[in-house]
Enzyme design. Structure first.
Site, mmCIF file in Angstrom:
data_model
loop_
_atom_site.group_PDB
_atom_site.id
_atom_site.type_symbol
_atom_site.label_atom_id
_atom_site.label_comp_id
_atom_site.label_asym_id
_atom_site.label_seq_id
_atom_site.Cartn_x
_atom_site.Cartn_y
_atom_site.Cartn_z
ATOM 1 N N GLY A 15 6.414 -4.233 37.849
ATOM 2 C CA GLY A 15 7.880 -4.767 37.857
ATOM 3 C C GLY A 15 8.138 -5.900 37.735
ATOM 4 O O GLY A 15 9.303 -6.246 37.024
ATOM 5 N N ARG A 85 -4.948 2.014 40.699
ATOM 6 C CA ARG A 85 -6.151 2.369 40.855
ATOM 7 C C ARG A 85 -7.085 1.120 41.064
ATOM 8 O O ARG A 85 -6.723 -0.157 40.644
ATOM 9 C CB ARG A 85 -6.689 2.831 39.509
ATOM 10 C CG ARG A 85 -6.185 4.318 39.242
ATOM 11 C CD ARG A 85 -7.071 4.841 38.142
ATOM 12 N NE ARG A 85 -6.650 4.592 36.783
ATOM 13 C CZ ARG A 85 -7.431 4.565 35.621
ATOM 14 N NH1 ARG A 85 -8.696 5.323 35.932
ATOM 15 N NH2 ARG A 85 -7.129 4.357 34.409
ATOM 16 N N ASN A 98 0.638 8.227 46.887
ATOM 17 C CA ASN A 98 1.739 8.040 45.826
ATOM 18 C C ASN A 98 2.736 9.283 46.015
ATOM 19 O O ASN A 98 4.021 8.941 45.767
ATOM 20 C CB ASN A 98 1.324 8.008 44.741
ATOM 21 C CG ASN A 98 0.848 6.159 44.320
ATOM 22 O OD1 ASN A 98 0.928 5.494 45.317
ATOM 23 N ND2 ASN A 98 0.068 6.147 43.287
ATOM 24 N N HIS A 178 -1.235 12.113 30.786
ATOM 25 C CA HIS A 178 -1.878 10.840 31.044
ATOM 26 C C HIS A 178 -3.020 10.700 31.939
ATOM 27 O O HIS A 178 -3.047 10.345 33.149
ATOM 28 C CB HIS A 178 -0.644 9.937 31.710
ATOM 29 C CG HIS A 178 -0.995 8.366 31.798
ATOM 30 N ND1 HIS A 178 -1.478 7.644 30.475
ATOM 31 C CD2 HIS A 178 -1.180 7.462 32.757
ATOM 32 C CE1 HIS A 178 -1.513 6.391 30.816
ATOM 33 N NE2 HIS A 178 -1.701 6.381 32.225
HETATM 34 P P1 A3D Z 1 1.367 -3.058 42.238
HETATM 35 O O1 A3D Z 1 1.375 -4.202 41.763
HETATM 36 O O2 A3D Z 1 0.637 -2.565 43.681
HETATM 37 O O3 A3D Z 1 2.857 -2.507 42.577
HETATM 38 C C1 A3D Z 1 3.242 -1.473 43.159
HETATM 39 C C2 A3D Z 1 4.582 -2.072 44.127
HETATM 40 O O4 A3D Z 1 5.003 -0.810 44.792
HETATM 41 C C3 A3D Z 1 3.973 -2.831 45.146
HETATM 42 O O5 A3D Z 1 4.812 -4.182 45.067
HETATM 43 C C4 A3D Z 1 4.588 -2.162 46.413
HETATM 44 O O6 A3D Z 1 4.732 -2.861 47.479
HETATM 45 C C5 A3D Z 1 5.571 -1.136 46.171
HETATM 46 N N1 A3D Z 1 5.850 -0.252 46.946
HETATM 47 C C6 A3D Z 1 4.829 0.755 47.537
HETATM 48 N N2 A3D Z 1 5.335 1.529 48.348
HETATM 49 C C7 A3D Z 1 6.869 1.370 48.015
HETATM 50 C C8 A3D Z 1 8.051 2.055 48.580
HETATM 51 N N3 A3D Z 1 8.140 3.102 49.327
HETATM 52 N N4 A3D Z 1 8.915 1.560 47.993
HETATM 53 C C9 A3D Z 1 9.144 0.569 47.047
HETATM 54 N N5 A3D Z 1 8.111 -0.101 46.487
HETATM 55 C C10 A3D Z 1 7.048 0.363 47.102
HETATM 56 O O7 A3D Z 1 1.096 -1.695 41.160
HETATM 57 P P2 A3D Z 1 1.253 -1.604 39.722
HETATM 58 O O8 A3D Z 1 2.696 -2.576 39.279
HETATM 59 O O9 A3D Z 1 0.072 -2.445 39.101
HETATM 60 O O10 A3D Z 1 1.280 -0.221 39.370
HETATM 61 C C11 A3D Z 1 2.249 0.525 40.019
HETATM 62 C C12 A3D Z 1 2.072 2.034 39.607
HETATM 63 O O11 A3D Z 1 1.950 2.103 38.165
HETATM 64 C C13 A3D Z 1 0.543 2.533 40.025
HETATM 65 O O12 A3D Z 1 0.670 3.683 40.598
HETATM 66 C C14 A3D Z 1 -0.292 2.515 38.897
HETATM 67 O O13 A3D Z 1 -1.337 3.556 38.991
HETATM 68 C C15 A3D Z 1 0.777 3.003 37.809
HETATM 69 N N6 A3D Z 1 0.706 2.736 36.501
HETATM 70 C C16 A3D Z 1 1.010 3.841 35.473
HETATM 71 C C17 A3D Z 1 0.613 3.537 34.415
HETATM 72 C C18 A3D Z 1 0.990 4.815 33.218
HETATM 73 O O14 A3D Z 1 0.995 4.367 32.072
HETATM 74 C C19 A3D Z 1 1.583 5.747 33.517
HETATM 75 C C20 A3D Z 1 0.087 2.232 33.583
HETATM 76 C C21 A3D Z 1 -0.274 1.209 34.766
HETATM 77 C C22 A3D Z 1 0.120 1.829 35.987
#
Ligand code: A3D
Length: 313
Positions: A15, A85, A98, A178
């Site tokens: 984000g 993960r 999730n 994916h």
């Molecule tokens: P991370 O840095 O943990 O960010 C996730 C954010 O979501 C955290 O700041 C949490 O506080 C927030 N969150 C949790 N619950 C809620 C809620 N109910 N409402 C609003 N915000 C919430 O993770 P990230 O940014 O590294 O990854 C986020 C997701 O993307 C994970 O599920 C990963 O597995 C996924 N992801 C997908 C890909 C694909 O290519 C599809 C690639 C990399 C990561």
């Protein structure tokens, strides 16, 4: 023309980078929403980026919040809310946690942003985007998942590293879910218009395919805590940009299939056109028998995860 509004649901690793990219590309004003416990963090990230706009030379308003009222009327919603993960985990291991988060987010987005183009990133991707659409009931063209853009970018990067050529000249596509069952299609990969199969021996191509399938896991192992975030952020912003600027880019995305590829009622990675109408068209490619078998295998893995989602929402 008023600026567009982009809501980033989840202001963690992905984000934060997305917010910076949206600002740098002047895609619109950005609201980063996260849970109350980290509201200060997302406010801080938004302010930090806002303070870079003057020297960076881009105009955008950025804010952080935990209040869904602030995302009201967004044109684009990108969801990364959830847990990433850790080493040793599969994406499916994230489903239980999730799916609850996606349920909460989807209920809010349905009320606040009924016209938005929604891009889901939370893993396990194909089943989470399915769940998001099930709850929102939004039209299928307005809800898609980001995975294929990243998987394809990884594939193209590995080809360019191997051949020492510009990545700009490498075109490719990756189909399927994916996860480790994804289906990179070297047959359709070209380098400056030349088929990859004429440029590399089969064993090198096989190695690139294998590395692509495990590319996310390779990063998870190296980082030690969390998963890839720069490349997923760039990939999702390419999708948002294509929608906002009606670029009609051809990008592999998790799209809802109703008969395309003889698949019905599932989200799966396929090439689509993204323009002002959202996912405007699914492009069907004639597959070889072997490619079809791999796609079916990938679909079966997605079906299992979707079954679990259907039990929960
Ligand atoms: P991370 O840095 O943990 O960010 C996730 C954010 O979501 C955290 O700041 C949490 O506080 C927030 N969150 C949790 N619950 C809620 C809620 N109910 N409402 C609003 N915000 C919430 O993770 P990230 O940014 O590294 O990854 C986020 C997701 O993307 C994970 O599920 C990963 O597995 C996924 N992801 C997908 C890909 C694909 O290519 C599809 C690639 C990399 C990561």
């Amino acid at each position: 023309m008023a600026r567009k509004k982009i809501a980033l649901i989840g202001g963690g690793q992905i984000g934060g980078v997305q917010a910076l990219l949206c600002a740098q590309k002047e895609l619109g004003d950005v609201v980063v929403l996260d849970i109350p416990a980290v509201e200060g963090t997302v406010k801080g990230k938004a302010l930090d980026i806002a303070e870079s706009t003057a020297i960076g030379g881009y105009d955008a308003k950025l804010s952080g919040t935990s209040d869904y009222a602030d995302i009201e009327g967004s044109d684009v919603v990108i969801v990364t809310a959830g847990v990433p993960r850790k080493p040793g985990m599969s994406r499916d291991d994230l489903l239980d946690v999730n799916v609850k988060i996606i349920t909460d987010v989807a209920n809010q987005v349905r009320e606040r942003c009924p016209g938005a183009f929604c891009i889901i990133i939370t893993n396990p991707l194909d089943s989470m985007v399915y769940g998001f659409r099930k709850i929102t009931g939004f039209p299928k063209n307005m809800v898609c998942g980001m995975a294929g853009v990243l998987d394809t970018s990884r594939f193209r990067s590995f080809v360019s590293m191997e051949l020492d050529v510009s990545v700009e000249d490498v075109a490719a596509t990756v189909l399927g879910g994916h996860g480790p069952t994804m289906v990179p299609l070297p047959r359709l990969c070209t380098v400056g218009g030349i088929p990859l199969t004429e440029l590399l021996p089969q064993e090198k191509i096989d190695a690139i395919v294998a590395r692509t399938r495990e590319a996310g896991t390779e990063i998870v192992k190296l980082l030690g805590n969390g998963s890839a975030f720069f490349s997923p952020a760039v990939s999702s912003i390419a999708m948002a940009e294509s929608y906002l600027k009606d670029k009609k880019r051809v990008l592999p995305c998790a799209a809802y299939l109703e008969g395309e590829y003889d698949i019905n009622g599932y989200y799966l990675g396929v090439p689509v056109i993204i323009g002002a109408g959202g996912v405007e068209k699914v492009i069907e490619v004639k597959l070889t028998g072997e490619e079809r078998a791999l796609l079916d295998n990938s679909l079966n893995a997605v079906k299992k995860a979707v079954e679990e989602v259907d039990k929960r929402i």
